[in-house]
Write an enzyme that holds these catalytic residues in place. Structure first.
Site, PDB file in Angstrom:
ATOM      1  N   GLU A 295       2.377  -6.112  13.290  1.00 22.98           N
ATOM      2  CA  GLU A 295       1.328  -6.386  14.268  1.00 22.98           C
ATOM      3  C   GLU A 295       0.941  -7.778  14.427  1.00 22.98           C
ATOM      4  O   GLU A 295       0.485  -8.410  15.230  1.00 22.98           O
ATOM      5  CB  GLU A 295       0.429  -5.300  14.020  1.00 22.98           C
ATOM      6  CG  GLU A 295      -0.575  -5.292  15.218  1.00 22.98           C
ATOM      7  CD  GLU A 295      -2.060  -4.138  15.024  1.00 22.98           C
ATOM      8  OE1 GLU A 295      -1.978  -3.859  13.740  1.00 22.98           O
ATOM      9  OE2 GLU A 295      -2.857  -4.375  15.860  1.00 22.98           O
TER      10      GLU A 295
ATOM     11  N   ARG B 129       0.835  -1.297   0.017  1.00 20.17           N
ATOM     12  CA  ARG B 129       0.088  -0.227  -0.017  1.00 20.17           C
ATOM     13  C   ARG B 129       0.759   1.214  -0.043  1.00 20.17           C
ATOM     14  O   ARG B 129       0.411   2.289  -0.403  1.00 20.17           O
ATOM     15  CB  ARG B 129      -0.901  -0.048   1.353  1.00 20.17           C
ATOM     16  CG  ARG B 129      -2.276  -0.987   0.717  1.00 20.17           C
ATOM     17  CD  ARG B 129      -2.888  -1.276   2.024  1.00 20.17           C
ATOM     18  NE  ARG B 129      -2.333  -2.572   2.748  1.00 20.17           N
ATOM     19  CZ  ARG B 129      -2.457  -2.914   4.032  1.00 20.17           C
ATOM     20  NH1 ARG B 129      -3.119  -1.929   4.932  1.00 20.17           N
ATOM     21  NH2 ARG B 129      -1.908  -4.150   4.521  1.00 20.17           N
TER      22      ARG B 129
HETATM   23  P1  AMP Z   1       3.642  -2.370  12.317  1.00 17.03           P
HETATM   24  O1  AMP Z   1       4.896  -2.697  11.691  1.00 17.03           O
HETATM   25  O2  AMP Z   1       3.031  -2.990  13.439  1.00 17.03           O
HETATM   26  O3  AMP Z   1       3.600  -0.580  12.442  1.00 17.03           O
HETATM   27  O4  AMP Z   1       2.437  -2.392  11.035  1.00 17.03           O
HETATM   28  C1  AMP Z   1       2.371  -1.713   9.967  1.00 17.03           C
HETATM   29  C2  AMP Z   1       2.124  -2.393   8.640  1.00 17.03           C
HETATM   30  O5  AMP Z   1       1.615  -3.643   8.859  1.00 17.03           O
HETATM   31  C3  AMP Z   1       1.806  -1.476   7.702  1.00 17.03           C
HETATM   32  O6  AMP Z   1       2.304  -1.959   6.397  1.00 17.03           O
HETATM   33  C4  AMP Z   1       0.276  -1.715   7.801  1.00 17.03           C
HETATM   34  O7  AMP Z   1      -0.167  -1.740   6.168  1.00 17.03           O
HETATM   35  C5  AMP Z   1       0.013  -3.057   8.215  1.00 17.03           C
HETATM   36  N1  AMP Z   1      -0.909  -3.200   9.402  1.00 17.03           N
HETATM   37  C6  AMP Z   1      -0.828  -3.123  10.562  1.00 17.03           C
HETATM   38  N2  AMP Z   1      -1.826  -3.280  11.480  1.00 17.03           N
HETATM   39  C7  AMP Z   1      -2.819  -2.776  10.436  1.00 17.03           C
HETATM   40  C8  AMP Z   1      -4.257  -2.678  10.680  1.00 17.03           C
HETATM   41  N3  AMP Z   1      -4.805  -2.809  11.888  1.00 17.03           N
HETATM   42  N4  AMP Z   1      -5.042  -2.318   9.624  1.00 17.03           N
HETATM   43  C9  AMP Z   1      -4.312  -2.370   8.415  1.00 17.03           C
HETATM   44  N5  AMP Z   1      -2.831  -2.480   8.062  1.00 17.03           N
HETATM   45  C10 AMP Z   1      -2.312  -2.899   9.410  1.00 17.03           C
END
Ligand code: AMP
Length: 181
Positions: free
Chosen positions: A101, A64
């Protein structure tokens, strides 16, 4: 950013409970991307602080971050650099492991994608724990980039990712935030 715009952008994002697994609310930006006004406003707002300054490259995180990052790069007259899941880039790469996550993965960048001290903005749709973005900043720094900022449409502040990035000395811009996961 004005309150009305923030409300409009937030309304353009679809929330899907328990996707991709129970307990996660997936913030789906396909509805925002499909809304011409919301897409334009989001990109305009993301680039706003950097419009006057010199930005050499915009780095987008697969997948994205490619859509938003491509538009941001165009608007800033900067080059675009993809940060991809492992095994997708054809030339010489550097690779880093990171935790999401909801899972673990590895990402790569071409070693010659960015010149020494080039000014780079990192773009993705959302920052949650910051695992992805911190890894991306480390990758960019490994190949000599000066990461001036990181931009996201969505912040999940309770997960602390934006704070982690700031602690790394990266200025962070986010447009809307949602409580919780
Ligand atoms: P993080 O590494 O935990 O900051 O997660 C960010 C990445 O995971 C990004 O590339 C987001 O597109 C995806 N992502 C994590 N959590 C979500 C969520 N609740 N909804 C949509 N995309 C998420």
């Amino acid at each position: 950013m004005d309150q009305r715009l923030m409300t409009d952008l937030k309304a353009a994002i679809r929330s899907i409970p328990d996707y991709p697994k129970p307990g996660i609310i997936f913030r789906d930006i396909t509805t925002l991307l499909g809304d011409a006004r919301a897409f334009r406003r989001a990109v305009d707002e993301l680039v706003h602080p950097y419009a006057g300054g010199k930005v050499d490259k915009v780095a987008g995180i697969e997948a994205r971050g490619f859509i938003l990052g491509g538009a941001v790069a165009h608007q800033l007259s900067a080059g675009f650099v993809p940060i991809r899941k492992k095994g997708k880039l054809p030339h010489q790469t550097v690779r880093i492991a990171y935790s999401l996550e909801y899972g673990v993965d590895e990402m790569e960048i071409h070693t010659d994608a960015i010149g020494q001290e080039e000014r780079v903005i990192l773009v993705d749709d959302l920052i949650a724990t910051g695992g992805t973005a911190v890894a991306a900043v480390n990758l960019l720094r490994q190949i000599g980039a000066n990461v001036v900022a990181a931009c996201f449409v969505i912040d999940l502040p309770d997960l602390g990712g934006a704070q982690k990035l700031r602690e790394l000395g990266v200025s962070v811009r986010t447009l809307v935030s949602f409580e919780g996961h």
